[in-house]
Design a protein around this motif. Structure first.
Motif, mmCIF file in Angstrom:
data_model
loop_
_atom_site.group_PDB
_atom_site.id
_atom_site.type_symbol
_atom_site.label_atom_id
_atom_site.label_comp_id
_atom_site.label_asym_id
_atom_site.label_seq_id
_atom_site.Cartn_x
_atom_site.Cartn_y
_atom_site.Cartn_z
ATOM 1 N N TRP A 29 32.644 -21.528 18.171
ATOM 2 C CA TRP A 29 33.735 -21.715 17.216
ATOM 3 C C TRP A 29 33.602 -20.741 16.051
ATOM 4 O O TRP A 29 32.678 -19.935 15.994
ATOM 5 C CB TRP A 29 33.792 -23.164 16.736
ATOM 6 C CG TRP A 29 32.683 -23.609 15.836
ATOM 7 C CD1 TRP A 29 31.366 -23.723 16.144
ATOM 8 C CD2 TRP A 29 32.812 -24.031 14.472
ATOM 9 N NE1 TRP A 29 30.664 -24.179 15.052
ATOM 10 C CE2 TRP A 29 31.517 -24.386 14.009
ATOM 11 C CE3 TRP A 29 33.881 -24.150 13.588
ATOM 12 C CZ2 TRP A 29 31.281 -24.836 12.720
ATOM 13 C CZ3 TRP A 29 33.631 -24.611 12.291
ATOM 14 C CH2 TRP A 29 32.359 -24.942 11.870
ATOM 15 N N ALA A 30 34.548 -20.833 15.127
ATOM 16 C CA ALA A 30 34.727 -19.799 14.106
ATOM 17 C C ALA A 30 33.475 -19.517 13.288
ATOM 18 O O ALA A 30 33.148 -18.355 13.020
ATOM 19 C CB ALA A 30 35.887 -20.187 13.178
ATOM 20 N N ASP A 31 32.753 -20.552 12.853
ATOM 21 C CA ASP A 31 31.583 -20.322 12.012
ATOM 22 C C ASP A 31 30.472 -19.595 12.771
ATOM 23 O O ASP A 31 29.753 -18.774 12.192
ATOM 24 C CB ASP A 31 31.057 -21.649 11.461
ATOM 25 C CG ASP A 31 31.838 -22.099 10.234
ATOM 26 O OD1 ASP A 31 32.948 -21.578 10.021
ATOM 27 O OD2 ASP A 31 31.348 -22.974 9.494
ATOM 28 N N GLU A 32 30.316 -19.928 14.050
ATOM 29 C CA GLU A 32 29.327 -19.217 14.859
ATOM 30 C C GLU A 32 29.702 -17.740 14.978
ATOM 31 O O GLU A 32 28.848 -16.860 14.852
ATOM 32 C CB GLU A 32 29.245 -19.849 16.245
ATOM 33 C CG GLU A 32 28.710 -21.277 16.257
ATOM 34 C CD GLU A 32 28.804 -21.922 17.624
ATOM 35 O OE1 GLU A 32 27.826 -21.812 18.393
ATOM 36 O OE2 GLU A 32 29.849 -22.525 17.934
ATOM 37 N N LEU A 33 30.980 -17.487 15.233
ATOM 38 C CA LEU A 33 31.462 -16.112 15.373
ATOM 39 C C LEU A 33 31.388 -15.364 14.044
ATOM 40 O O LEU A 33 31.106 -14.166 14.006
ATOM 41 C CB LEU A 33 32.899 -16.116 15.887
ATOM 42 C CG LEU A 33 33.143 -16.834 17.217
ATOM 43 C CD1 LEU A 33 34.622 -16.788 17.580
ATOM 44 C CD2 LEU A 33 32.291 -16.236 18.327
ATOM 45 N N HIS A 34 31.646 -16.083 12.955
ATOM 46 C CA HIS A 34 31.641 -15.477 11.629
ATOM 47 C C HIS A 34 30.262 -14.898 11.293
ATOM 48 O O HIS A 34 30.136 -13.749 10.850
ATOM 49 C CB HIS A 34 32.052 -16.529 10.607
ATOM 50 C CG HIS A 34 32.049 -16.063 9.194
ATOM 51 N ND1 HIS A 34 32.792 -14.987 8.762
ATOM 52 C CD2 HIS A 34 31.401 -16.529 8.095
ATOM 53 C CE1 HIS A 34 32.607 -14.804 7.464
ATOM 54 N NE2 HIS A 34 31.754 -15.724 7.040
ATOM 55 N N SER A 35 29.212 -15.683 11.538
ATOM 56 C CA SER A 35 27.847 -15.206 11.274
ATOM 57 C C SER A 35 27.513 -14.012 12.158
ATOM 58 O O SER A 35 26.880 -13.040 11.713
ATOM 59 C CB SER A 35 26.842 -16.346 11.521
ATOM 60 O OG SER A 35 27.096 -17.438 10.677
#
Length: 497
Positions: A29-35
């Motif tokens: 999800w977005a937070d995993e991809l963001h990091s």
């Protein structure tokens, strides 16, 4: 340690199998991809130290991701490394702790170790790993023990703000242990000062830089009240994390909090919360050091929750539960639970197993995120048409297409999102889509283009009330139905009116 016990090996291999299957079926999800985007978008290691400060996080996890990105940009590599990180503390718990076998077998399959801190590839599992190493080291005689201890403590403070709080709690146990071993006041004071010095770099690295969105936040009476209400729910979220299984978007829910429509449940919520807060004191009463570990962590977490980081998500409140597990681990180095205390702990752990099984099954059956389906949408964009993204969709595009894209919100091409003042100012504008399209039209005139967004049509109109007056917004396709409700994708065709 008992490496010959087949039951422990069976449990560990079963954990690897279940966690591996879960990770293989988990849509990031977005937070995993963001990091990940921050890590692979940072050219040099020094860039990691600068960019991670906009997250309010110390850099250790980002350094790990940056190292992976030097070899591959395949997200599977991130999940494989994360599985290894998540599995090590389970191995240490099973083979190096003195916790009774039955209790030891339950802990790895609880909600946090089986799902939150294994399936979700974030900077939490590395904190659990380092804390486990400290617990293993704490009561053993090894060469250069203090040097190893402070190295692990230093690394733990550099995982996450909550990891730093856990480090402080473990250090309180360490100080109590030094005092009980009849160390002089000067020695204990020296260890206290060393602990503070060890934490100082992480504190500096977590301080948001000038121009950060995090530094721009202001505390109001309304936000403080929300923080207090959220804090009051933390005992249930942390110690009894069974999600609202009847809800499709079950993540970060708790069944009692979601079923509070009846008078009985509303009465039970504060009763359960108080009981869960008192449980560690009753269970660990023979060892004041272990009690201090848990409640220092609880007090520090409460202080942070009221000022910096709301404990609204399970991944945050889970550190309170893990503080209890580590306190239990160290408790069994000296004492043992008997009778009803042992039964209560096992019943609590069984509830976590139920929660963990529910989370894993649902994550396997249904998409946690639809970000991975971005390529399915983009094949519908004609080759002669321009594609743009709004700011949160940049994460999806950059992670799976591995290239920068024009961001309408920030009005420039980007390959990662930084929470700086520029983004804050753009997001606060009530016509940011319109302004971004107008600026783009000045440099690259168009009659129509395509936009990838994480927002459904109704939300677009709420964000930018001017957009529909100047442009025709057509929903071309969508990928919705994600468990994480903000991880759906929408493809729009935008035509100049």
């Amino acid at each position: 340690m008992n490496f010959k016990n087949p039951l422990l090996w069976t449990a560990f291999l079963l954990y690897l199998f279940v966690a591996g299957i879960s990770l293989a079926n988990h849509e990031m999800w977005a937070d995993e991809l963001h990091s990940w985007n921050i890590a692979k978008g940072s050219q040099r290691l020094t860039d990691i130290f600068r960019n991670s400060r906009y997250e309010g996080h110390p850099p250790l996890w980002y350094i790990i991701l940056w190292t992976i990105s030097r070899f591959t940009h395949n997200l599977v590599a991130v999940q494989v490394v994360h599985l290894f990180i998540a599995a090590v503390p389970v191995f240490l718990l099973l083979f190096f702790s003195r916790i009774p076998i039955v209790t030891r077998l339950l802990i790895p399959f609880g909600y946090y170790l089986l799902f939150e801190y294994s399936v979700l590839s974030r900077n939490y599992a590395i904190a659990i790993l380092l804390a486990s190493l400290i617990c293993m080291l704490m009561r053993r005689n090894v060469e250069l023990k203090n040097a190893w201890y402070y190295l692990l403590l230093f690394l733990l403070t550099n995982t996450h703000l909550l990891g730093a709080l856990l480090a402080g709690s473990l250090h309180v146990y360490f100080l109590f242990l030094q005092w009980r071993c009849r160390r002089s006041l000067g020695v204990v004071t020296g260890h206290m000062l060393i602990g503070l010095l060890v934490a100082l770099p992480a504190i500096c690295l977590m301080m948001p830089p000038e121009g950060s969105m995090l530094g721009a936040r202001r505390q109001t009476v309304e936000t403080f009240i929300i923080r207090v209400k959220t804090l009051m729910q933390a005992p249930l979220l942390s110690m009894l994390p069974i999600p609202a299984w009847w809800q499709y978007n079950w993540w970060n829910t708790q069944f009692l909090l979601e079923a509070n429509s009846t008078r009985l449940v509303r009465v039970l919520i504060p009763v359960f919360s108080i009981a869960l807060l008192a449980l560690p004191a009753l269970v660990l009463k023979k060892d004041k050091k272990s009690i201090a570990l848990f409640y220092v962590n609880l007090i520090l977490s409460a202080a942070i929750a009221l000022t910096v980081l709301t404990l609204a998500a399970a991944r945050y409140t889970g550190f309170i539960y893990m503080a209890f597990i580590f306190a239990l681990w160290l408790y069994y180095e000296e004492c043992a639970l008997e009778g009803w205390r042992k039964i209560i702990v096992n019943v609590l752990l069984l509830s976590h197993v139920v929660a963990g099984a529910s989370a894993v099954v649902k994550d396997i059956r249904f998409p946690f995120s639809n970000s991975y389906r971005v390529k399915d949408l983009l094949v519908q964009v004609p080759k002669d048409k321009q594609l743009v993204c709004d700011y949160w969709a940049v994460n999806t595009y950059s992670a799976y297409l591995d290239m920068p894209v024009y961001c309408i919100d920030v009005q420039k091409e980007m390959n990662m999102i930084l929470f700086d003042n520029d983004l804050r100012e753009k997001l606060s504008d009530g016509s940011r889509y319109t302004l971004g399209l107008q600026k783009l039209q000045q440099t690259a005139p168009f009659t129509d283009l395509f936009m990838l967004s994480t927002h459904p049509p109704g939300t677009l109109a709420q964000i930018d009330s001017v957009l529909n007056r100047q442009y025709e917004i057509i929903l071309v396709d969508k990928r919705d139905g994600a468990i994480e409700k903000f991880s759906n994708l929408y493809l729009y065709q935008i035509r100049v009116r």
